[in-house]
Design a protein around this motif. Structure first.
Motif, PDB file in Angstrom:
ATOM      1  N   TRP A  56      -9.450  -9.738  -4.135  1.00  0.00           N
ATOM      2  CA  TRP A  56     -10.118  -8.666  -3.213  1.00  0.00           C
ATOM      3  C   TRP A  56      -9.618  -8.609  -2.160  1.00  0.00           C
ATOM      4  N   ASP A  57      -8.938  -9.771  -1.448  1.00  0.00           N
ATOM      5  CA  ASP A  57      -8.315  -9.594  -0.103  1.00  0.00           C
ATOM      6  C   ASP A  57      -6.980  -8.567  -0.146  1.00  0.00           C
ATOM      7  N   ALA A  58      -6.303  -8.613  -1.355  1.00  0.00           N
ATOM      8  CA  ALA A  58      -5.360  -7.688  -1.271  1.00  0.00           C
ATOM      9  C   ALA A  58      -5.676  -6.344  -1.599  1.00  0.00           C
ATOM     10  N   VAL A  59      -6.982  -6.221  -2.247  1.00  0.00           N
ATOM     11  CA  VAL A  59      -7.415  -4.941  -2.179  1.00  0.00           C
ATOM     12  C   VAL A  59      -7.776  -4.402  -1.015  1.00  0.00           C
ATOM     13  N   ARG A  60      -8.571  -5.046  -0.007  1.00  0.00           N
ATOM     14  CA  ARG A  60      -8.943  -4.633   1.271  1.00  0.00           C
ATOM     15  C   ARG A  60      -7.696  -4.506   2.098  1.00  0.00           C
ATOM     16  N   ARG A  61      -6.653  -5.187   2.074  1.00  0.00           N
ATOM     17  CA  ARG A  61      -5.447  -5.171   2.885  1.00  0.00           C
ATOM     18  C   ARG A  61      -4.654  -3.829   2.602  1.00  0.00           C
ATOM     19  N   GLU A  62      -4.507  -3.572   1.305  1.00  0.00           N
ATOM     20  CA  GLU A  62      -3.796  -2.559   0.881  1.00  0.00           C
ATOM     21  C   GLU A  62      -4.442  -1.159   1.045  1.00  0.00           C
ATOM     22  N   THR A  63      -5.914  -1.212   0.847  1.00  0.00           N
ATOM     23  CA  THR A  63      -6.774  -0.044   1.106  1.00  0.00           C
ATOM     24  C   THR A  63      -6.568   0.192   2.833  1.00  0.00           C
ATOM     25  N   ALA A  64      -6.548  -0.882   3.472  1.00  0.00           N
ATOM     26  CA  ALA A  64      -6.554  -0.626   5.063  1.00  0.00           C
ATOM     27  C   ALA A  64      -5.242   0.149   5.449  1.00  0.00           C
ATOM     28  N   GLU A  65      -4.201  -0.138   4.860  1.00  0.00           N
ATOM     29  CA  GLU A  65      -3.023   0.453   4.820  1.00  0.00           C
ATOM     30  C   GLU A  65      -2.854   1.842   4.557  1.00  0.00           C
ATOM     31  N   GLY A  66      -3.635   2.121   3.356  1.00  0.00           N
ATOM     32  CA  GLY A  66      -3.635   3.613   3.423  1.00  0.00           C
ATOM     33  C   GLY A  66      -4.576   4.554   4.423  1.00  0.00           C
ATOM     34  N   LEU A  67      -5.763   3.976   4.810  1.00  0.00           N
ATOM     35  CA  LEU A  67      -6.542   4.468   5.534  1.00  0.00           C
ATOM     36  C   LEU A  67      -6.078   4.469   6.905  1.00  0.00           C
ATOM     37  N   SER A  68      -5.304   3.474   7.307  1.00  0.00           N
ATOM     38  CA  SER A  68      -4.431   3.441   8.817  1.00  0.00           C
ATOM     39  C   SER A  68      -3.363   4.581   8.927  1.00  0.00           C
ATOM     40  N   PHE A  69      -2.732   4.788   7.752  1.00  0.00           N
ATOM     41  CA  PHE A  69      -1.913   6.033   7.812  1.00  0.00           C
ATOM     42  C   PHE A  69      -2.559   7.335   8.044  1.00  0.00           C
ATOM     43  N   VAL A  70      -3.468   7.359   7.395  1.00  0.00           N
ATOM     44  CA  VAL A  70      -4.430   8.955   7.178  1.00  0.00           C
ATOM     45  C   VAL A  70      -4.875   9.148   8.472  1.00  0.00           C
ATOM     46  N   PHE A  71      -5.607   7.957   9.221  1.00  0.00           N
ATOM     47  CA  PHE A  71      -6.370   8.182  10.389  1.00  0.00           C
ATOM     48  C   PHE A  71      -5.699   8.028  11.580  1.00  0.00           C
ATOM     49  N   GLY A  72      -4.539   7.471  11.524  1.00  0.00           N
ATOM     50  CA  GLY A  72      -3.513   7.243  12.371  1.00  0.00           C
ATOM     51  C   GLY A  72      -2.399   8.447  12.592  1.00  0.00           C
ATOM     52  N   HIS A  73      -2.303   9.270  11.753  1.00  0.00           N
ATOM     53  CA  HIS A  73      -1.478  10.361  11.682  1.00  0.00           C
ATOM     54  C   HIS A  73      -2.142  11.646  12.443  1.00  0.00           C
ATOM     55  N   PRO A  74      -1.749  12.066  13.345  1.00  0.00           N
ATOM     56  CA  PRO A  74      -2.194  13.294  14.198  1.00  0.00           C
ATOM     57  C   PRO A  74      -2.638  14.456  13.692  1.00  0.00           C
ATOM     58  N   VAL A  75      -1.786  15.021  12.453  1.00  0.00           N
ATOM     59  CA  VAL A  75      -2.110  16.070  11.919  1.00  0.00           C
ATOM     60  C   VAL A  75      -3.162  15.944  10.546  1.00  0.00           C
ATOM     61  N   LEU A  76      -2.790  14.690   9.807  1.00  0.00           N
ATOM     62  CA  LEU A  76      -3.491  14.274   8.509  1.00  0.00           C
ATOM     63  C   LEU A  76      -4.901  14.132   8.878  1.00  0.00           C
ATOM     64  N   ARG A  77      -5.380  13.650   9.841  1.00  0.00           N
ATOM     65  CA  ARG A  77      -6.691  13.396  10.121  1.00  0.00           C
ATOM     66  C   ARG A  77      -7.535  14.551  10.451  1.00  0.00           C
ATOM     67  N   LYS A  78      -6.797  15.647  11.310  1.00  0.00           N
ATOM     68  CA  LYS A  78      -7.505  16.850  11.405  1.00  0.00           C
ATOM     69  C   LYS A  78      -7.452  17.724  10.017  1.00  0.00           C
ATOM     70  N   VAL A  79      -6.599  17.662   9.147  1.00  0.00           N
ATOM     71  CA  VAL A  79      -6.521  18.298   7.783  1.00  0.00           C
ATOM     72  C   VAL A  79      -7.589  17.658   6.780  1.00  0.00           C
ATOM     73  N   VAL A  80      -7.833  16.342   6.931  1.00  0.00           N
ATOM     74  CA  VAL A  80      -8.963  15.594   6.261  1.00  0.00           C
ATOM     75  C   VAL A  80     -10.402  16.007   6.802  1.00  0.00           C
ATOM     76  N   ALA A  81     -10.361  16.184   8.079  1.00  0.00           N
ATOM     77  CA  ALA A  81     -11.788  16.639   8.542  1.00  0.00           C
ATOM     78  C   ALA A  81     -12.115  18.032   8.389  1.00  0.00           C
ATOM     79  N   CYS A  82     -11.169  19.081   8.175  1.00  0.00           N
ATOM     80  CA  CYS A  82     -11.193  20.267   7.775  1.00  0.00           C
ATOM     81  C   CYS A  82     -11.744  20.561   6.228  1.00  0.00           C
ATOM     82  N   THR A  83     -10.745  19.463   5.623  1.00  0.00           N
ATOM     83  CA  THR A  83     -11.211  19.540   3.970  1.00  0.00           C
ATOM     84  C   THR A  83     -12.469  18.955   3.745  1.00  0.00           C
TER      85      THR A  83
END
Length: 414
Positions: free
Chosen positions: A202-229
Motif C-alpha cells: 500500500w505504501d508503494a501504491v500511495r507513492r506511485e499514485t502520488a507521482e501520477g497526480l503530481s505530474f498532472v496537477f503540477g503541469h500548467p496545461v494538463l491541469r486546465k485540460v483536466v478541469a475542462c474535461t
C-alpha cells in the motif's frame, strides 16, 4: 510508415472497433431493459448510469499503478473476457425470468471496473504501437472507429430491440468483447517488461499514485485540460442519464427512431475523427483543444429544445455538432497528454486524469435524477447543454491559448 500498413495498429483498431460496436448496441438496450422490462423510474435510470461510471471514481488511481506494473496487452485481454461474461449474465437472467434492477446495477458496476482497467491500459498502450508524430492521426482513427459504432450500433440496436427484445440484444455485446479478445491474441508484438517491479504494498501504491497526480496537477496545461474535461463530463453525465427518459417519456419515441437520432451524433464523431488530422494541421493541434469546445459545443443546447414530429430533427443536429466537438477535443487533448508524459508515468497519469474526469460522471448522473424530479427532464437537459459548452472556458483561459501545436519533442517534466 502509414498507419494503414501497421499490422499491429490495424489489429488493435479492428478488435476495439467491433467491441465498441457491440457496446453501442448495449448503450440503447440496457436503459431500455430498465425502462420497458423493469419499469424503472427516472431516478433509477440515473442510478444505473451512475453505477456504470462509479468505478472510475473508486479505483482509477490504483488501477494506474496496476497498469504501469503489468503487461498492458494481457490486462486488456482479460478485462474483455470478464466484460463478456458479465454482460452475458443479463440475457441469461431474463430467460430465467429472474432479472431485477439490482442485477443491472451489479453488472453495470463491475463492467465499469473492468472498463477502467481496459481504458487506462488501452490509452497507455497506443504510444507503443505508433510513433509520437503519429499520435494525433492514430487517436483520430480510433475515434473514427468509435464514432462509426455509434452511427451503426444504435439504429441496429433499436431495430433488434424491437425484433428480439432488449435483454436478448445484450448478448451481441458479449460476443463483441470476445472478438476483441481474439484480435489481441493475434497481436504479435511483445511489450517491454514493466518498469515498476517492486513489491506491491500500500505504501508503494500511495507513492506511485502520488507521482501520477503530481505530474498532472503540477503541469500548467494538463491541469486546465483536466478541469475542462471534468466539467464537460459532469454535465454530459447529466445529459446521458436522462437522454432515454427524454426520448421515451417526453417525446414518445420508439426504439428505431431513438437509434437513428443517436446515430446522427455518431456521424458527427465520424466526421471529427476523419478530419482531426486535417483540422490540427490548419488550426493547430494544441489550439484545436479550445476551438473545438467553444466553437461547436453550443449545439448540445439544441437537444432539449426538440419536440415530436419534425422537432425531433433538433436532436439529430444537436448530437451531430456535440459529437463532432467532442471527438476533435478528445483527439487533441489525449494526443497532448501522450506527447508530454514520460512513458514510465503514462499509466498513472492516464489513471489520474480518468479518476478526475470520469469521477464526475456518477455525480452528474445522480444530480440529473434529482434535478429532473424537481425541475423537469427538459429543463435539466438545458442546464446540462449550457454547462458542457461553457466548460471550454477552462482551456481558453490557460497557457494553451498561446500554443499552436502539440509538442513532438521528448516529454517534459512538470
Amino acid at each position: 510508415m502509414s498507419l494503414w500498413k501497421n499490422r499491429n495498429f490495424l489489429l488493435l483498431l479492428g478488435g476495439q472497433g467491433v467491441s465498441e460496436f457491440g457496446s453501442s448496441i448495449t448503450y440503447v438496450a440496457m436503459p431500455l431493459v430498465a425502462l420497458t422490462v423493469l419499469d424503472a423510474s427516472s431516478f433509477e435510470v440515473g442510478v444505473l448510469t451512475a453505477m456504470s461510471s462509479l468505478a472510475f471514481l473508486l479505483i482509477s488511481l490504483p488501477a494506474g499503478v496496476v497498469v504501469d506494473r503489468s503487461a498492458r496487452k494481457k490486462l486488456m485481454l482479460w478485462s474483455n473476457v470478464g466484460r463478456a461474461a458479465l454482460v452475458g449474465v443479463v440475457p441469461l437472467l431474463a430467460a430465467l425470468d429472474a432479472l431485477e434492477m439490482v442485477h443491472l446495477y451489479v453488472v453495470a458496476f463491475f463492467v465499469g471496473v473492468l472498463t477502467v482497467l481496459f481504458e487506462i491500459a488501452y490509452q497507455s498502450f497506443v504510444p507503443s504501437v505508433v510513433t509520437k508524430d503519429q499520435l494525433v492521426d492514430a487517436n483520430g482513427k480510433l475515434s473514427t472507429t468509435q464514432s462509426l459504432s455509434v452511427v451503426l450500433g444504435p439504429p441496429l440496436g433499436g431495430g433488434l430491440v424491437a425484433l428480439m427484445g432488449a435483454t436478448r440484444v445484450m448478448a451481441v455485446d458479449a460476443l463483441s468483447y470476445l472478438v476483441s479478445v481474439v484480435s489481441l491474441l493475434l497481436l504479435p508484438m511483445r511489450e517491454e517488461p514493466p518498469a515498476k517491479t517492486a513489491g506491491f504494498s500500500w505504501d508503494a501504491v500511495r507513492r506511485e499514485t502520488a507521482e501520477g497526480l503530481s505530474f498532472v496537477f503540477g503541469h500548467p496545461v494538463l491541469r486546465k485540460v483536466v478541469a475542462c474535461t471534468a466539467t464537460s463530463n459532469f454535465f454530459g453525465a447529466m445529459y446521458f442519464a436522462l437522454e432515454m427518459v427524454f426520448f421515451v417519456k417526453e417525446l414518445n419515441a420508439g426504439p428505431l427512431l431513438i437509434g437513428l437520432a443517436i446515430s446522427a451524433g455518431g456521424a458527427g464523431g465520424v466526421l471529427g475523427g476523419l478530419t482531426a488530422r486535417r483540422v490540427s494541421t490548419r488550426v493547430g493541434s494544441a489550439r484545436m483543444i479550445w476551438v473545438s469546445v467553444l466553437g461547436l459545443g453550443w449545439t448540445g443546447v439544441l437537444v432539449p429544445l426538440a419536440g415530436p414530429g419534425w422537432g425531433f430533427a433538433l436532436i439529430a443536429v444537436g448530437l451531430f455538432g456535440f459529437s463532432l466537438s467532442a471527438v476533435l477535443y478528445n483527439t487533441a487533448q489525449v494526443s497532448y497528454r501522450q506527447a508530454v508524459c514520460p512513458p514510465e508515468l503514462l499509466g498513472r497519469v492516464n489513471a489520474s486524469v480518468r479518476w478526475v474526469v470520469w469521477g464526475t460522471l456518477p455525480v452528474g448522473a445522480l444530480v440529473a435524477g434529482w434535478l429532473a424530479t424537481s425541475l423537469g427532464v427538459r429543463e435539466t437537459l438545458l442546464v446540462a447543454g449550457a454547462g458542457g459548452w461553457l466548460a471550454g472556458l477552462w482551456v481558453y483561459f490557460s497557457p494553451i491559448r498561446g500554443m499552436r501545436d502539440v509538442p513532438t519533442t521528448e516529454p517534459v517534466t512538470a
